[in-house]
Design a protein around this motif. Sequence first.
Motif, PDB file in Angstrom:
ATOM      1  N   ALA A  65       8.944  -7.431  -7.166  1.00  0.00           N
ATOM      2  CA  ALA A  65       9.828  -6.626  -6.110  1.00  0.00           C
ATOM      3  C   ALA A  65      10.025  -7.274  -5.023  1.00  0.00           C
ATOM      4  N   THR A  66       9.330  -8.230  -4.451  1.00  0.00           N
ATOM      5  CA  THR A  66       9.676  -8.963  -3.382  1.00  0.00           C
ATOM      6  C   THR A  66      10.610 -10.007  -3.842  1.00  0.00           C
ATOM      7  N   LEU A 110      11.991  -5.794   2.801  1.00  0.00           N
ATOM      8  CA  LEU A 110      10.531  -5.966   2.243  1.00  0.00           C
ATOM      9  C   LEU A 110       9.835  -4.760   2.480  1.00  0.00           C
ATOM     10  N   ALA A 111      10.049  -3.932   3.361  1.00  0.00           N
ATOM     11  CA  ALA A 111       9.007  -2.758   3.905  1.00  0.00           C
ATOM     12  C   ALA A 111       9.324  -1.547   3.179  1.00  0.00           C
ATOM     13  N   GLU A 112      10.230  -1.363   2.174  1.00  0.00           N
ATOM     14  CA  GLU A 112      10.412  -0.262   1.884  1.00  0.00           C
ATOM     15  C   GLU A 112       9.603  -0.153   0.551  1.00  0.00           C
ATOM     16  N   PRO A 113       9.110   1.029   0.507  1.00  0.00           N
ATOM     17  CA  PRO A 113       7.756   1.449  -0.239  1.00  0.00           C
ATOM     18  C   PRO A 113       7.984   1.057  -1.833  1.00  0.00           C
ATOM     19  N   GLY A 118       1.060   5.301  -8.832  1.00  0.00           N
ATOM     20  CA  GLY A 118       1.528   6.626  -8.214  1.00  0.00           C
ATOM     21  C   GLY A 118       1.464   6.679  -6.657  1.00  0.00           C
ATOM     22  N   GLU A 119       0.845   5.518  -6.001  1.00  0.00           N
ATOM     23  CA  GLU A 119       0.826   5.623  -4.675  1.00  0.00           C
ATOM     24  C   GLU A 119       1.998   4.972  -4.006  1.00  0.00           C
ATOM     25  N   LYS A 120       2.407   5.155  -2.959  1.00  0.00           N
ATOM     26  CA  LYS A 120       3.451   4.067  -2.054  1.00  0.00           C
ATOM     27  C   LYS A 120       2.558   3.215  -1.412  1.00  0.00           C
ATOM     28  N   TYR A 121       3.244   2.062  -1.565  1.00  0.00           N
ATOM     29  CA  TYR A 121       2.854   0.681  -0.974  1.00  0.00           C
ATOM     30  C   TYR A 121       3.833   0.166  -0.153  1.00  0.00           C
ATOM     31  N   GLN A 122       3.642  -0.371   0.986  1.00  0.00           N
ATOM     32  CA  GLN A 122       4.594  -0.881   1.840  1.00  0.00           C
ATOM     33  C   GLN A 122       4.266  -2.447   2.255  1.00  0.00           C
ATOM     34  N   ILE A 123       5.101  -3.135   1.759  1.00  0.00           N
ATOM     35  CA  ILE A 123       4.767  -4.568   1.946  1.00  0.00           C
ATOM     36  C   ILE A 123       5.008  -4.951   3.575  1.00  0.00           C
ATOM     37  N   THR A 124       4.311  -5.656   4.040  1.00  0.00           N
ATOM     38  CA  THR A 124       4.575  -6.227   5.398  1.00  0.00           C
ATOM     39  C   THR A 124       4.542  -7.981   5.078  1.00  0.00           C
ATOM     40  N   ALA A 125       5.107  -8.622   5.871  1.00  0.00           N
ATOM     41  CA  ALA A 125       5.407 -10.130   5.567  1.00  0.00           C
ATOM     42  C   ALA A 125       5.556 -10.766   6.945  1.00  0.00           C
TER      43      ALA A 125
END
Length: 160
Positions: A65-66, A110-113, A118-125
């Motif tokens: 995804a990244t 990148l912060a889009e979940p 089944g769980e939303k995860y938000q990337i931080t960089a």
Amino acid sequence: MRHLATHDPLTGVANRTLLLDVLGQALPQAHAQHTALGLLYIDLDQFKEVNDRWGHQAGDTVLLATATTLRAELDGRATLARLGGDEFVVLLNPAPADPEALCSRLRERLAEPILLDGEKYQITASFGYVPLEPNDTAHHALSRADAAMYSAKRAERPEG
């Protein structure tokens, strides 16, 4: 065979070998043409937690995804590479007029979940940007960008 030797097998983007080759060619060319280059080092924060919590397949999903997001946001003159683990580098040719705006835009995208099990995860960089200097070598430029990213990461970390 050349593609396999120069591209990350998971994401399909350039690997360290290809990045250093492209960078080694771009530096003298940019110097001769008086073109500014930039190098952006990106490290995903808390990536180990993804692998620990959801497993390595979820980590692969985050990396894919990244890479997809970064490719979509960068123009064709940028070279995107995955150095390994959760680190990506972008050679920007030419350097952006406003690197902070570029980093901000990439950070937002990148912060889009992402859905993980089944769980939303938000990337931080964390981002480290350096304009490339005429005397830079490919390895030195990469080292400076890495140091800029770690400096930014330390500055973003809350005191504790």
